[in-house]
Design a protein around this motif. Structure first.
Motif, mmCIF file in Angstrom:
data_model
loop_
_atom_site.group_PDB
_atom_site.id
_atom_site.type_symbol
_atom_site.label_atom_id
_atom_site.label_comp_id
_atom_site.label_asym_id
_atom_site.label_seq_id
_atom_site.Cartn_x
_atom_site.Cartn_y
_atom_site.Cartn_z
ATOM 1 N N PHE A 110 0.836 -1.185 0.000
ATOM 2 C CA PHE A 110 0.000 0.000 0.000
ATOM 3 C C PHE A 110 0.877 1.243 0.000
ATOM 4 C CE2 PHE A 110 0.873 1.183 4.373
ATOM 5 C CZ PHE A 110 1.160 -0.023 4.989
ATOM 6 N N ARG A 111 0.266 2.374 -0.373
ATOM 7 C CA ARG A 111 0.999 3.625 -0.417
ATOM 8 C C ARG A 111 0.857 4.332 0.929
ATOM 9 N NH1 ARG A 111 -0.283 7.031 -5.595
ATOM 10 N NH2 ARG A 111 0.519 5.080 -6.449
ATOM 11 N N PHE A 112 1.960 4.812 1.447
ATOM 12 C CA PHE A 112 1.928 5.490 2.729
ATOM 13 C C PHE A 112 1.193 6.823 2.632
ATOM 14 C CE2 PHE A 112 4.361 2.566 5.025
ATOM 15 C CZ PHE A 112 5.461 2.173 4.274
ATOM 16 N N THR A 113 0.466 7.153 3.692
ATOM 17 C CA THR A 113 -0.218 8.433 3.768
ATOM 18 C C THR A 113 0.795 9.569 3.829
ATOM 19 O OG1 THR A 113 -2.046 7.397 4.943
ATOM 20 C CG2 THR A 113 -1.875 9.802 5.072
ATOM 21 N N SER A 114 1.840 9.382 4.608
ATOM 22 C CA SER A 114 2.884 10.392 4.706
ATOM 23 C C SER A 114 4.236 9.703 4.872
ATOM 24 C CB SER A 114 2.637 11.330 5.891
ATOM 25 O OG SER A 114 2.758 10.636 7.111
ATOM 26 N N MET A 115 5.260 10.374 4.431
ATOM 27 C CA MET A 115 6.635 9.925 4.633
ATOM 28 C C MET A 115 7.457 11.154 4.976
ATOM 29 S SD MET A 115 7.317 7.063 1.664
ATOM 30 C CE MET A 115 8.674 6.276 2.565
ATOM 31 N N GLY A 116 8.406 10.964 5.889
ATOM 32 C CA GLY A 116 9.181 12.130 6.281
ATOM 33 C C GLY A 116 10.467 11.769 6.978
ATOM 34 N N TRP A 117 11.115 12.806 7.468
ATOM 35 C CA TRP A 117 12.413 12.671 8.115
ATOM 36 C C TRP A 117 12.391 13.359 9.473
ATOM 37 C CZ3 TRP A 117 16.191 9.715 6.017
ATOM 38 C CH2 TRP A 117 16.057 9.377 4.664
ATOM 39 N N TYR A 118 12.978 12.693 10.434
ATOM 40 C CA TYR A 118 13.197 13.230 11.759
ATOM 41 C C TYR A 118 14.687 13.119 12.050
ATOM 42 C CZ TYR A 118 8.183 13.162 12.714
ATOM 43 O OH TYR A 118 6.839 13.401 12.679
ATOM 44 N N ARG A 119 15.121 13.838 13.066
ATOM 45 C CA ARG A 119 16.525 13.715 13.472
ATOM 46 C C ARG A 119 16.646 13.827 14.979
ATOM 47 N NH1 ARG A 119 18.922 19.461 11.044
ATOM 48 N NH2 ARG A 119 17.926 20.846 12.576
ATOM 49 N N GLN A 120 17.723 13.239 15.479
ATOM 50 C CA GLN A 120 17.989 13.286 16.911
ATOM 51 C C GLN A 120 19.467 13.508 17.131
ATOM 52 O OE1 GLN A 120 16.567 9.913 19.162
ATOM 53 N NE2 GLN A 120 16.545 11.109 21.038
ATOM 54 N N ALA A 121 19.777 14.636 17.742
ATOM 55 C CA ALA A 121 21.156 14.960 18.080
ATOM 56 C C ALA A 121 21.446 14.442 19.487
ATOM 57 C CB ALA A 121 21.359 16.469 18.022
ATOM 58 N N PRO A 122 22.708 14.223 19.825
ATOM 59 C CA PRO A 122 23.063 13.718 21.159
ATOM 60 C C PRO A 122 22.496 14.616 22.260
ATOM 61 C CG PRO A 122 24.953 13.606 19.718
ATOM 62 C CD PRO A 122 23.894 14.346 18.960
ATOM 63 N N GLY A 123 21.819 14.013 23.213
ATOM 64 C CA GLY A 123 21.273 14.760 24.341
ATOM 65 C C GLY A 123 20.014 15.538 24.043
ATOM 66 N N LYS A 124 19.477 15.384 22.837
ATOM 67 C CA LYS A 124 18.270 16.128 22.462
ATOM 68 C C LYS A 124 17.157 15.170 22.066
ATOM 69 C CE LYS A 124 20.550 20.376 20.949
ATOM 70 N NZ LYS A 124 20.632 21.400 19.873
ATOM 71 N N GLU A 125 15.935 15.691 22.058
ATOM 72 C CA GLU A 125 14.800 14.883 21.639
ATOM 73 C C GLU A 125 14.742 14.791 20.114
ATOM 74 O OE1 GLU A 125 11.765 15.849 25.367
ATOM 75 O OE2 GLU A 125 11.225 16.407 23.325
ATOM 76 N N ARG A 126 14.088 13.744 19.665
ATOM 77 C CA ARG A 126 13.901 13.582 18.231
ATOM 78 C C ARG A 126 12.956 14.683 17.741
ATOM 79 N NH1 ARG A 126 12.922 7.591 15.949
ATOM 80 N NH2 ARG A 126 14.694 7.351 17.373
ATOM 81 N N GLU A 127 13.294 15.269 16.596
ATOM 82 C CA GLU A 127 12.496 16.365 16.080
ATOM 83 C C GLU A 127 12.186 16.161 14.598
ATOM 84 O OE1 GLU A 127 14.610 20.068 16.277
ATOM 85 O OE2 GLU A 127 16.268 19.359 15.022
ATOM 86 N N LEU A 128 11.071 16.747 14.197
ATOM 87 C CA LEU A 128 10.684 16.707 12.798
ATOM 88 C C LEU A 128 11.633 17.564 11.969
ATOM 89 C CD1 LEU A 128 8.572 16.103 10.514
ATOM 90 C CD2 LEU A 128 7.506 18.262 11.166
ATOM 91 N N VAL A 129 12.059 17.018 10.834
ATOM 92 C CA VAL A 129 12.844 17.793 9.873
ATOM 93 C C VAL A 129 11.949 18.200 8.699
ATOM 94 C CG1 VAL A 129 14.800 17.770 8.288
ATOM 95 C CG2 VAL A 129 14.964 16.598 10.506
ATOM 96 N N ILE A 138 12.421 18.002 0.614
ATOM 97 C CA ILE A 138 11.921 16.634 0.680
ATOM 98 C C ILE A 138 11.185 16.301 -0.611
ATOM 99 C CG2 ILE A 138 9.735 17.305 1.787
ATOM 100 C CD1 ILE A 138 9.912 14.665 3.388
ATOM 101 N N SER A 139 11.340 15.054 -1.050
ATOM 102 C CA SER A 139 10.622 14.592 -2.231
ATOM 103 C C SER A 139 10.276 13.125 -2.057
ATOM 104 C CB SER A 139 11.457 14.818 -3.500
ATOM 105 O OG SER A 139 12.684 14.128 -3.414
ATOM 106 N N ARG A 140 9.311 12.678 -2.834
ATOM 107 C CA ARG A 140 8.864 11.290 -2.737
ATOM 108 C C ARG A 140 8.748 10.664 -4.118
ATOM 109 N NH1 ARG A 140 3.631 10.366 1.037
ATOM 110 N NH2 ARG A 140 3.923 8.286 0.175
ATOM 111 N N ASP A 141 8.954 9.366 -4.141
ATOM 112 C CA ASP A 141 8.614 8.542 -5.304
ATOM 113 C C ASP A 141 7.530 7.597 -4.815
ATOM 114 O OD1 ASP A 141 8.362 6.537 -7.235
ATOM 115 O OD2 ASP A 141 10.443 6.755 -7.856
#
Length: 115
Positions: free
Chosen positions: A29-48, A69-72
């Motif tokens: 199936f095709r995902f509703t959304s796709m994205g990227w998050y990041r987490q730096a040392p000592g920090k919470e994961r955040e949306l990119v 950001i782009s999608r196929d």
């Protein structure tokens, strides 16, 4: 079983560029959304950045104008073009996909921006 695999991370000098890729497998199936998050040392994961079916995109203020950001959709892949990288972009970058009420995460890829 749905799996997300990221690639493209590495070490880059400030001002440089990287392109991250995330490929999904184990889904018909095709995902509703796709994205990227990041987490730096000592920090919470955040949306990119996130991209929703239909083409809507959202970016963190800190990357606006530098990341794209782009999608196929046919291949269930998502990409993140990162330009003008800064040391504060250093983090583990995770791919996330949402579909049929479930969130799926990749294992992450390290991005290090350093001179």
């Amino acid at each position: 079983q749905v799996q997300l695999v990221e690639s493209g991370g590495g070490l880059v000098h400030p001002g440089g560029s990287l392109r991250l890729s995330c490929e999904a497998s184990g889904t018909n199936f095709r995902f509703t959304s796709m994205g990227w998050y990041r987490q730096a040392p000592g920090k919470e994961r955040e949306l990119v950045a996130v991209m929703i079916s239909g083409g809507n995109k959202r970016y963190a203020d800190s990357v606006l104008g530098r990341f794209t950001i782009s999608r196929d959709n046919y291949k269930n892949m998502v990409f993140l073009q990162m330009n003008s990288l800064k040391p504060e972009d250093t983090a583990v970058y995770y791919c996330k996909a949402n579909g049929r009420g479930h969130d799926y995460w990749g294992q992450g890829t390290q991005v290090t921006v350093s001179s």
